[in-house]
Design an enzyme around this catalytic site. Sequence first.
Site, PDB file in Angstrom:
ATOM      1  N   PHE A  82       0.822  -1.200   0.000  1.00 22.04           N
ATOM      2  CA  PHE A  82       0.000   0.000   0.000  1.00 22.04           C
ATOM      3  C   PHE A  82       0.861   1.257   0.000  1.00 22.04           C
ATOM      4  O   PHE A  82       1.845   1.349   0.738  1.00 22.04           O
ATOM      5  CB  PHE A  82      -0.870   0.050   1.266  1.00 22.04           C
ATOM      6  CG  PHE A  82      -1.900  -1.036   1.361  1.00 22.04           C
ATOM      7  CD1 PHE A  82      -3.200  -0.823   0.925  1.00 22.04           C
ATOM      8  CD2 PHE A  82      -1.561  -2.272   1.900  1.00 22.04           C
ATOM      9  CE1 PHE A  82      -4.153  -1.832   1.020  1.00 22.04           C
ATOM     10  CE2 PHE A  82      -2.508  -3.290   2.005  1.00 22.04           C
ATOM     11  CZ  PHE A  82      -3.811  -3.065   1.561  1.00 22.04           C
ATOM     12  N   ASP A  83       0.442   2.227  -0.807  1.00 20.29           N
ATOM     13  CA  ASP A  83       0.909   3.583  -0.603  1.00 20.29           C
ATOM     14  C   ASP A  83       0.280   4.076   0.699  1.00 20.29           C
ATOM     15  O   ASP A  83      -0.702   3.511   1.174  1.00 20.29           O
ATOM     16  CB  ASP A  83       0.461   4.440  -1.795  1.00 20.29           C
ATOM     17  CG  ASP A  83       0.796   5.894  -1.614  1.00 20.29           C
ATOM     18  OD1 ASP A  83       1.969   6.200  -1.339  1.00 20.29           O
ATOM     19  OD2 ASP A  83      -0.121   6.725  -1.731  1.00 20.29           O
ATOM     20  N   LEU A  84       0.834   5.119   1.285  1.00 18.55           N
ATOM     21  CA  LEU A  84       0.291   5.627   2.551  1.00 18.55           C
ATOM     22  C   LEU A  84      -0.603   6.854   2.342  1.00 18.55           C
ATOM     23  O   LEU A  84      -1.807   6.799   2.541  1.00 18.55           O
ATOM     24  CB  LEU A  84       1.436   5.969   3.514  1.00 18.55           C
ATOM     25  CG  LEU A  84       1.009   6.448   4.894  1.00 18.55           C
ATOM     26  CD1 LEU A  84       0.286   5.358   5.669  1.00 18.55           C
ATOM     27  CD2 LEU A  84       2.210   6.959   5.693  1.00 18.55           C
TER      28      LEU A  84
END
Length: 217
Positions: free
Chosen positions: A10-12
């Site tokens: 996941f990107d944050l």
Amino acid sequence: MGNKITTLLFDLDGTLINTNDLIIASFTATLNHYYPDKYTREDILPFIGPPLSDTFYSIDQERVEEMIARYREHNIQNHDAMVTEYEGVYETIRALCEEGYKLGIVTTKKRDVVLKGLHLSKLDDFFEVIVSLDDVVRAKPDPEPVLKALHLLNSSPSEAMMIGDNHHDVLAGKNAGTQTAGVAWTVKGREYLEEFKPDYILEHMGDLLRILGDPGK
């Protein structure tokens, strides 16, 4: 759609936690210091995603480090007051963790602020691996951070999915050979992400549970 997915990266920012207002405010405060009232919100939206060094280099090559320092000072000072949660993210990530998926973060943020955001949103217990800007030579959309996270998780690209709100996330996943998902709540608009043809568009983070349960969809 290929192998069974065991690993989710996941990107944050803008994906797991809503930092959009904070990021825009930090850019606005920084740019207004040097160029009063020159940059609008619409001008700033394209700056969300790439490393700060790339953005500020494109604006003023002489002041990159100075501008980054000013941005980070504003960002950290206002972080906890301005960062909010997206509906369903915590519950979905917890469910994925309980189901045994390998979970990692791949971000262009520096590690100290990543940890601050994960702690604030109570997501810090769920992720085995964090690959931040400090950990790579080449940031997304280069595949390096995705491949590094997969290596640390002992996973192969064919069993992984990269999820994010930016074209950098989709392209990094594609370049690394993973499946990809874009989030419809991206501040840049769903149509923007669709142009980069992720395998899936998530209307809600909980959609992941359905997709992983029925990968043919």
